[in-house]
Design a protein around this motif. Structure first.
Motif, PDB file in Angstrom:
ATOM      1  N   LEU A  40       0.833  -1.206   0.000  1.00 18.11           N
ATOM      2  CA  LEU A  40       0.000   0.000   0.000  1.00 18.11           C
ATOM      3  C   LEU A  40       0.866   1.253   0.000  1.00 18.11           C
ATOM      4  N   LYS A  41       0.511   2.204  -0.846  1.00 19.14           N
ATOM      5  CA  LYS A  41       1.270   3.455  -0.926  1.00 19.14           C
ATOM      6  C   LYS A  41       0.486   4.632  -0.354  1.00 19.14           C
ATOM      7  N   THR A  42      -0.801   4.698  -0.645  1.00 17.82           N
ATOM      8  CA  THR A  42      -1.653   5.761  -0.114  1.00 17.82           C
ATOM      9  C   THR A  42      -2.964   5.135   0.327  1.00 17.82           C
ATOM     10  N   LEU A  43      -3.604   5.776   1.299  1.00 18.15           N
ATOM     11  CA  LEU A  43      -4.856   5.247   1.802  1.00 18.15           C
ATOM     12  C   LEU A  43      -5.683   6.382   2.378  1.00 18.15           C
ATOM     13  N   ASP A  44      -6.952   6.445   1.990  1.00 17.70           N
ATOM     14  CA  ASP A  44      -7.879   7.449   2.507  1.00 17.70           C
ATOM     15  C   ASP A  44      -8.961   6.734   3.299  1.00 17.70           C
ATOM     16  N   VAL A  65      -4.873   9.262   5.110  1.00 17.79           N
ATOM     17  CA  VAL A  65      -5.857  10.204   5.643  1.00 17.79           C
ATOM     18  C   VAL A  65      -6.719   9.417   6.616  1.00 17.79           C
ATOM     19  N   LEU A  66      -6.711   9.851   7.861  1.00 20.32           N
ATOM     20  CA  LEU A  66      -7.467   9.172   8.903  1.00 20.32           C
ATOM     21  C   LEU A  66      -8.796   9.876   9.143  1.00 20.32           C
ATOM     22  N   PRO A  67      -9.767   9.148   9.681  1.00 20.84           N
ATOM     23  CA  PRO A  67     -11.057   9.788   9.968  1.00 20.84           C
ATOM     24  C   PRO A  67     -10.932  10.741  11.147  1.00 20.84           C
ATOM     25  N   GLU A  68     -11.727  11.778  11.122  1.00 23.03           N
ATOM     26  CA  GLU A  68     -11.781  12.697  12.257  1.00 23.03           C
ATOM     27  C   GLU A  68     -12.783  12.125  13.246  1.00 23.03           C
ATOM     28  N   THR A  69     -12.269  11.328  14.170  1.00 18.73           N
ATOM     29  CA  THR A  69     -13.117  10.622  15.119  1.00 18.73           C
ATOM     30  C   THR A  69     -12.352  10.343  16.403  1.00 18.73           C
ATOM     31  N   GLU A  70     -13.077  10.129  17.461  1.00 19.44           N
ATOM     32  CA  GLU A  70     -12.455   9.782  18.734  1.00 19.44           C
ATOM     33  C   GLU A  70     -12.526   8.284  19.001  1.00 19.44           C
ATOM     34  N   THR A  71     -13.072   7.520  18.064  1.00 19.62           N
ATOM     35  CA  THR A  71     -13.205   6.076  18.263  1.00 19.62           C
ATOM     36  C   THR A  71     -11.888   5.328  18.022  1.00 19.62           C
ATOM     37  N   LEU A  72     -10.971   5.916  17.263  1.00 23.88           N
ATOM     38  CA  LEU A  72      -9.708   5.257  16.941  1.00 23.88           C
ATOM     39  C   LEU A  72      -8.841   5.127  18.190  1.00 23.88           C
ATOM     40  N   LYS A  73      -8.610   3.889  18.597  1.00 27.26           N
ATOM     41  CA  LYS A  73      -7.851   3.616  19.827  1.00 27.26           C
ATOM     42  C   LYS A  73      -6.448   3.080  19.542  1.00 27.26           C
ATOM     43  N   LYS A  74      -6.271   2.395  18.404  1.00 25.85           N
ATOM     44  CA  LYS A  74      -4.967   1.824  18.082  1.00 25.85           C
ATOM     45  C   LYS A  74      -4.624   2.121  16.635  1.00 25.85           C
ATOM     46  N   LEU A  75      -3.412   2.618  16.424  1.00 24.77           N
ATOM     47  CA  LEU A  75      -2.914   2.930  15.090  1.00 24.77           C
ATOM     48  C   LEU A  75      -1.482   2.438  15.007  1.00 24.77           C
ATOM     49  N   ASP A  76      -1.217   1.461  14.130  1.00 19.07           N
ATOM     50  CA  ASP A  76       0.123   0.903  13.968  1.00 19.07           C
ATOM     51  C   ASP A  76       0.562   1.096  12.519  1.00 19.07           C
ATOM     52  N   LEU A  77       1.516   1.992  12.333  1.00 21.66           N
ATOM     53  CA  LEU A  77       2.039   2.305  10.999  1.00 21.66           C
ATOM     54  C   LEU A  77       3.533   2.004  10.902  1.00 21.66           C
ATOM     55  N   GLU A  78       3.999   1.111  11.707  1.00 16.22           N
ATOM     56  CA  GLU A  78       5.425   0.765  11.759  1.00 16.22           C
ATOM     57  C   GLU A  78       5.935   0.301  10.390  1.00 16.22           C
ATOM     58  N   ASN A  79       7.138   0.700  10.071  1.00 14.05           N
ATOM     59  CA  ASN A  79       7.814   0.300   8.815  1.00 14.05           C
ATOM     60  C   ASN A  79       7.043   0.701   7.565  1.00 14.05           C
ATOM     61  N   ASN A  80       6.824   2.004   7.415  1.00 10.23           N
ATOM     62  CA  ASN A  80       6.251   2.595   6.228  1.00 10.23           C
ATOM     63  C   ASN A  80       7.167   3.731   5.795  1.00 10.23           C
ATOM     64  N   LEU A  81       6.764   4.483   4.801  1.00 12.15           N
ATOM     65  CA  LEU A  81       7.587   5.574   4.280  1.00 12.15           C
ATOM     66  C   LEU A  81       7.007   6.941   4.622  1.00 12.15           C
ATOM     67  N   LEU A  82       6.206   6.996   5.658  1.00 18.83           N
ATOM     68  CA  LEU A  82       5.593   8.267   6.076  1.00 18.83           C
ATOM     69  C   LEU A  82       6.640   9.207   6.661  1.00 18.83           C
ATOM     70  N   THR A  83       6.541  10.469   6.320  1.00 19.90           N
ATOM     71  CA  THR A  83       7.441  11.469   6.883  1.00 19.90           C
ATOM     72  C   THR A  83       6.718  12.375   7.866  1.00 19.90           C
ATOM     73  N   SER A  84       5.377  12.387   7.786  1.00 22.92           N
ATOM     74  CA  SER A  84       4.576  13.152   8.733  1.00 22.92           C
ATOM     75  C   SER A  84       3.190  12.523   8.816  1.00 22.92           C
ATOM     76  N   LEU A  85       2.490  12.880   9.889  1.00 23.32           N
ATOM     77  CA  LEU A  85       1.162  12.339  10.117  1.00 23.32           C
ATOM     78  C   LEU A  85       0.309  13.389  10.779  1.00 23.32           C
TER      79      LEU A  85
END
Length: 87
Positions: A40-44, A65-85
């Protein structure tokens, strides 16, 4: 040498099978998404407002692009090419 006609038919069948598949999860009731170790390279995910857990480690993500929500409790993006979030 591969038979060109055979390869052409194989490609056409594969294309037909995937033509209606969504490129990104479109289920607004989706709570958990685990797509680790893909390319995966991009994800909305902005429309997936009920997400609680997103696991996308070991991909090639440069943009998400993540949802604007307070329900998200766990986010694991380890070992990707992201430079900012932006969260």
């Amino acid at each position: 040498m591969y038979n060109l006609h055979f390869l052409s038919k194989l490609f056409h069948r594969r294309k037909e099978r995937h033509k209606d598949a969504p490129r990104e999860p479109s289920n607004k009731k989706l709570k958990n998404l685990e797509c680790s170790s893909n390319l995966l390279k991009t994800l909305d995910l902005s429309e997936n407002v009920e997400l609680e857990e997103v696991i996308l480690q070991h991909n090639k993500l440069t943009s998400i692009v993540l949802p604007e929500t307070e329900t998200l409790k766990k986010l694991d993006l380890e070992n990707n090419l992201l430079t900012s979030l932006d969260v």
